[in-house]
Design an enzyme around this catalytic site. Structure first.
Site, PDB file in Angstrom:
ATOM      1  N   THR A  48       0.831  -1.209   0.000  1.00  0.00           N
ATOM      2  CA  THR A  48       0.000   0.000   0.000  1.00  0.00           C
ATOM      3  C   THR A  48       0.864   1.258   0.000  1.00  0.00           C
ATOM      4  O   THR A  48       0.441   2.313  -0.478  1.00  0.00           O
ATOM      5  CB  THR A  48      -0.937  -0.006   1.219  1.00  0.00           C
ATOM      6  OG1 THR A  48      -1.676  -1.229   1.223  1.00  0.00           O
ATOM      7  CG2 THR A  48      -1.912   1.151   1.194  1.00  0.00           C
ATOM      8  N   TYR A 134       4.311 -12.705   4.722  1.00  0.00           N
ATOM      9  CA  TYR A 134       3.162 -12.111   4.022  1.00  0.00           C
ATOM     10  C   TYR A 134       2.856 -12.934   2.780  1.00  0.00           C
ATOM     11  O   TYR A 134       3.657 -12.987   1.843  1.00  0.00           O
ATOM     12  CB  TYR A 134       3.489 -10.661   3.677  1.00  0.00           C
ATOM     13  CG  TYR A 134       2.449  -9.889   2.913  1.00  0.00           C
ATOM     14  CD1 TYR A 134       1.130 -10.318   2.791  1.00  0.00           C
ATOM     15  CD2 TYR A 134       2.791  -8.683   2.303  1.00  0.00           C
ATOM     16  CE1 TYR A 134       0.189  -9.589   2.091  1.00  0.00           C
ATOM     17  CE2 TYR A 134       1.856  -7.937   1.605  1.00  0.00           C
ATOM     18  CZ  TYR A 134       0.563  -8.392   1.496  1.00  0.00           C
ATOM     19  OH  TYR A 134      -0.363  -7.658   0.790  1.00  0.00           O
ATOM     20  N   LYS A 162       0.693 -12.758   7.621  1.00  0.00           N
ATOM     21  CA  LYS A 162      -0.356 -11.917   7.038  1.00  0.00           C
ATOM     22  C   LYS A 162      -0.997 -12.699   5.900  1.00  0.00           C
ATOM     23  O   LYS A 162      -0.344 -13.032   4.911  1.00  0.00           O
ATOM     24  CB  LYS A 162       0.209 -10.596   6.535  1.00  0.00           C
ATOM     25  CG  LYS A 162      -0.849  -9.693   5.886  1.00  0.00           C
ATOM     26  CD  LYS A 162      -0.248  -8.420   5.320  1.00  0.00           C
ATOM     27  CE  LYS A 162      -1.312  -7.601   4.600  1.00  0.00           C
ATOM     28  NZ  LYS A 162      -0.746  -6.393   3.939  1.00  0.00           N
ATOM     29  N   ILE A 205      -3.849  -6.284   9.161  1.00  0.00           N
ATOM     30  CA  ILE A 205      -3.058  -5.235   8.517  1.00  0.00           C
ATOM     31  C   ILE A 205      -3.957  -4.698   7.417  1.00  0.00           C
ATOM     32  O   ILE A 205      -4.186  -5.362   6.403  1.00  0.00           O
ATOM     33  CB  ILE A 205      -1.723  -5.778   7.993  1.00  0.00           C
ATOM     34  CG1 ILE A 205      -0.865  -6.244   9.174  1.00  0.00           C
ATOM     35  CG2 ILE A 205      -0.997  -4.714   7.185  1.00  0.00           C
ATOM     36  CD1 ILE A 205       0.454  -6.884   8.784  1.00  0.00           C
TER      37      ILE A 205
END
Length: 294
Positions: A48, A134, A162, A205
């Site tokens: 992001t 992740y 994640k 998250i």
């Protein structure tokens, strides 16, 4: 260390730009706004945060600016498809004051499970910070399988996962098989945060938390406290926003939403492009509806 190293809401921060340069004043302002809203930590320079277009110096400078601006834990995105590069970014984030690391799995080169595990263990052996694996196959082209994840959870520095695969069966098995480890499973998909919390995840998250941090925190905290009626009501309230924020590639919509809310400019680095007018109008309508009294 408890069995839940990470618990709560950790916004995946955007990186604000003034022209093509990073706006560090706006970055610190964003971090402080989110801290005031009650989030449990911040995640700069992840997907992001447009990490793929930042230089290594910019990576470290963003982490340092966020660390200096707030008094909550900072989880720095330091992943790469090169183990050497991910290790360098991780060391620099540690030097900049990060409390933990978020490591996207190697993308494009699509390592086999053995290579994937070796990649993560190399960084965990060399950098003494809690690290979050992740998994986002839609961006990387490779899923981190259950066996690899469960094996990595045994490492003392690998403290979380994640999950952004969309595969609730896989996520549930990982939670089930890591319950005895000091290991947290976090949602990486806003629309699936509540289902994941019901399976035993301990937080998120979150992209949407950049725009609606208070509601996102209430949703997660309600679920963690077993107040599922309230959490479900908030899930439905925020559902249109979750969908609107992924109408185009993240972070295009969330940066537009932040601009519409007055939180700063929506500028992006090439090759990302501005949100289409059609999706911008839809997003504005969703934001307006969230501001109406319930």
């Amino acid at each position: 260390m408890t069995n839940q190293p990470f618990r709560g809401v950790y916004p995946a921060m955007t990186t604000p730009f003034a022209g093509d340069s990073i706006d560090y004043d706006q970055l610190r302002s964003d971090a402080q706004r989110l801290e005031r809203a009650g989030v449990h930590g911040l995640v700069p320079v992840g997907s992001t945060g447009e990490s793929a277009t930042l230089t290594h110096d910019e990576h470290a400078e963003v982490v340092e600016a966020v660390v200096e601006g707030v008094d909550i834990p900072i989880i720095a995105g330091t992943g790469s498809n090169s183990t050497h590069e991910a290790l360098e970014l991780s060391r620099r984030a540690e030097d900049a004051g990060a409390d933990a690391l978020l490591l996207i799995s190697p993308y494009y080169n699509k390592p086999e499970p053995t290579g994937m595990e070796r990649h993560y263990r190399t960084i965990a052996d060399e950098v003494d910070l809690p690290q979050i694996v992740y998994n986002v196959p839609s961006r990387t082209g490779r899923n981190i399988d259950v066996e690899t994840t469960v094996s990595l959870a045994e490492h003392e520095n690998i403290a979380g996962y994640k999950a952004a695969s969309g595969d609730l069966g896989q996520i549930s098995e990982i939670i089930e098989r890591t319950r005895d480890e000091a290991f947290s499973v976090l949602s990486g998909d806003d629309a699936l945060t509540l289902p994941m919390l019901s399976l035993g995840a301990t937080g998120t998250i979150s992209v949407s938390a950049n725009v609606e941090p208070e509601r996102t925190c209430e949703l997660v905290e309600s679920a963690l406290d077993g107040e599922y009626d309230r959490a479900q009501a908030l899930q439905y309230e925020l559902g249109p926003l979750f969908r609107a924020l992924f109408s185009e590639t993240n972070p295009i919509p969330v940066k537009t939403a932040m601009e519409l809310r007055g939180y700063g400019p929506s500028g992006l680095r090439s090759p990302l492009s501005p949100l289409s007018e059609e999706n911008r109008e839809e997003l504005a309508g969703v934001l307006d509806s969230l501001e109406e009294p319930v």
